[in-house]
Write a protein that holds these residues in place. Structure first.
Motif, short mmCIF file in Angstrom:
data_model
loop_
_atom_site.label_atom_id
_atom_site.label_comp_id
_atom_site.label_asym_id
_atom_site.label_seq_id
_atom_site.Cartn_x
_atom_site.Cartn_y
_atom_site.Cartn_z
N THR A 156 15.71 -8.24 10.24
CA THR A 156 14.83 -7.69 9.21
C THR A 156 13.42 -7.52 9.76
O THR A 156 12.75 -6.50 9.52
N LYS A 157 12.95 -8.51 10.50
CA LYS A 157 11.60 -8.42 11.09
C LYS A 157 11.53 -7.25 12.07
O LYS A 157 10.51 -6.54 12.13
N LEU A 158 12.60 -7.05 12.83
CA LEU A 158 12.64 -5.93 13.76
C LEU A 158 12.54 -4.61 12.99
O LEU A 158 11.81 -3.69 13.38
N TRP A 159 13.27 -4.49 11.89
CA TRP A 159 13.29 -3.29 11.06
C TRP A 159 11.94 -3.06 10.40
O TRP A 159 11.40 -1.94 10.42
N PHE A 160 11.36 -4.10 9.84
CA PHE A 160 10.07 -3.96 9.17
C PHE A 160 8.98 -3.57 10.16
O PHE A 160 8.08 -2.78 9.83
N TYR A 161 9.03 -4.13 11.37
CA TYR A 161 8.03 -3.76 12.37
C TYR A 161 8.20 -2.30 12.79
O TYR A 161 7.21 -1.57 12.93
N PHE A 162 9.44 -1.88 12.97
CA PHE A 162 9.72 -0.49 13.32
C PHE A 162 9.13 0.45 12.26
O PHE A 162 8.47 1.44 12.58
N LEU A 163 9.35 0.12 10.99
CA LEU A 163 8.82 0.97 9.91
C LEU A 163 7.30 0.95 9.89
O LEU A 163 6.65 2.00 9.82
N ALA A 164 6.70 -0.24 9.95
CA ALA A 164 5.25 -0.34 9.88
C ALA A 164 4.58 0.43 11.01
O ALA A 164 3.64 1.20 10.78
N ARG A 165 5.07 0.24 12.23
CA ARG A 165 4.47 0.95 13.36
C ARG A 165 4.66 2.45 13.24
O ARG A 165 3.74 3.24 13.53
N SER A 166 5.82 2.87 12.79
CA SER A 166 6.09 4.30 12.62
C SER A 166 5.15 4.92 11.60
O SER A 166 4.63 6.03 11.80
N TYR A 167 4.92 4.22 10.49
CA TYR A 167 4.03 4.74 9.46
C TYR A 167 2.58 4.75 9.94
O TYR A 167 1.82 5.69 9.63
N ILE A 168 2.16 3.73 10.66
CA ILE A 168 0.80 3.72 11.21
C ILE A 168 0.61 4.87 12.19
O ILE A 168 -0.41 5.56 12.17
N ASP A 169 1.62 5.11 13.03
CA ASP A 169 1.54 6.22 13.98
C ASP A 169 1.47 7.58 13.27
O ASP A 169 0.93 8.55 13.82
N ALA A 170 2.03 7.63 12.07
CA ALA A 170 1.99 8.88 11.30
C ALA A 170 0.64 9.12 10.64
O ALA A 170 0.40 10.20 10.10
N GLY A 171 -0.24 8.11 10.66
CA GLY A 171 -1.57 8.27 10.08
C GLY A 171 -1.84 7.44 8.85
O GLY A 171 -2.90 7.57 8.23
N CYS A 172 -0.90 6.55 8.48
CA CYS A 172 -1.09 5.71 7.30
C CYS A 172 -1.94 4.50 7.64
O CYS A 172 -1.82 3.91 8.71
#
Length: 393
Positions: A156-172
């Motif tokens: 779950t931590k791996l998944w949540f980090y993947f999502l958070a980093r992806s959204y930050i990279d998108a400009g969030c």
């Protein structure tokens, strides 16, 4: 109208946080194709929105959605760039919700996710079964093959980090973590949530637009505090609207009604380092479906005349909608100086009598023919908001 400060880099001072919360709007799927993008951008700038909530997220169906998550991220990044070209101050919020589906089994884990969590790099996809609660708790909570993730599990931590980093990279620059209390049943001391949030913040400090990500969640218990330190940058909760049975379709706000957050937001030392007795928070027009008898009173404490909050609001006459926004804004600011109404912008509605599926705040036009038309009311409410943004203490 009093001047507000939207300047931050690496942390967020209290006055800046309050400035953003005081100009917040729910903009569901803003970055991923809901409605007419150009008209939505016009609406944002007309209202002077500075915090666009729920602008991108995936509610399950991570690989099989329309579009699926990888395509959504590409579209979100392109649209975020257009918005920031128009208003560099505007914060876009992504969401990581209390849901994971079997579709994650079809998504590859990037090497950087393993590396950031200090784990050996593998060539594999995410594992759904390794994210959900052992023993079946909350299994299939959101339908067959869609469950509540357990934040204590390494996958779950791996998944949540993947999502958070992806959204930050998108400009969030903000992430809403949904119903965090559903995901921490194996995290009584909040050690795992602290780790998840620290990972997102560590990446943001290096790579976010202004080296910071503002994290929030729905907190029926009043918030997460660990060793005197708040885990979230601000809190969020539904408005918790109380129907008035002897006045058909009317409703009001009430301190102490059900689990409303008014007066209950916990305090401590914030992630940005300042101390508060009660953390500032947003209250929003939530969406969660409809009762078996939409339009009727007495269907349960969380239903407003048989609807969820945003659907109830959408069913009211235009003048009532405008008046109720003025009332809600004034009522929250008068009853709890830590609270701010997140204005309704774009949100799904359920079981509406007129058959509509979305509430759009935009003026009705060729670009947004089903617009409900509250944007000018919101602009006027904010333009006449002369209450100091500085805390009273």
């Amino acid at each position: 109208m009093l001047a507000r400060d939207y300047r931050f880099d690496g942390s967020m001072p209290e006055e800046v946080l309050r400035s953003y919360l005081s100009r917040s709007m729910t903009t569901m799927y803003l970055l991923t194709g809901h409605g007419d993008f150009d008209d939505n951008l016009r609406m944002l700038t007309n209202c002077d929105v500075k915090f666009a909530g729920r602008a991108v997220y995936q509610w399950g169906r991570e690989e099989g959605g329309a579009p699926a998550l990888p395509k959504k991220l590409e579209l979100a990044k392109a649209n975020a760039a257009k918005i920031h070209a128009a208003d560099p101050d505007l914060i876009l919020q992504a969401c990581i919700f209390e849901i994971v589906s079997r579709d994650v089994n079809d998504l590859p884990v990037p090497a950087w996710a393993f590396e950031s969590l200090g784990r050996p790099v593998e060539q594999r996809n995410f594992h759904y079964e390794e994210m959900i609660y052992p023993g079946g708790r909350f299994s299939n909570q959101w339908g067959q093959g869609s469950s509540v993730p357990d934040v204590s599990r390494p996958e779950t931590k791996l998944w949540f980090y993947f999502l958070a980093r992806s959204y930050i990279d998108a400009g969030c620059e903000a992430i809403h973590y949904g119903q965090v209390e559903l995901m921490n049943r194996n995290d009584p001391k909040l050690d795992h949530w602290a780790e998840v949030l620290a990972l997102a913040r560590s990446y943001a400090a290096k790579s976010a637009r202004r080296h910071f990500v503002a994290c929030d969640a729905h907190v029926p218990g009043g918030g997460f505090v660990r060793d005197g330190k708040l885990l979230l940058d601000f809190h969020t909760f539904p408005l918790r609207i109380e129907e008035v049975p002897d006045k058909p379709k009317e409703a009001q706000l009430h301190v102490g009604y059900t689990d409303a957050l008014y007066g209950r937001s916990k305090g401590g030392i914030t992630p940005s380092g300042w101390r508060c007795e009660h953390l500032p928070y947003l209250v929003e027009f939530d969406n969660y479906g409809r009762s078996r008898k939409p339009g009727e009173a007495g269907q349960g404490k969380f239903w407003v005349w048989g609807w969820d909050e945003i659907t109830w609001f959408s069913q009211q006459p235009e003048n009532y909608r405008n008046d109720w926004l003025r009332y809600a804004w004034r009522w929250v600011r008068e009853h709890d100086s830590e609270g701010y109404v997140q204005m309704p912008g774009m949100r799904v509605i359920s079981g509406a009598a007129n058959g509509k599926r979305w509430y759009d705040v935009n003026r009705p036009s060729a670009a947004t023919p089903n617009g409900f038309g509250q944007e000018d009311t919101i602009r006027a409410i904010w333009a006449s908001d002369n209450k100091s943004i500085k805390p009273d203490r």
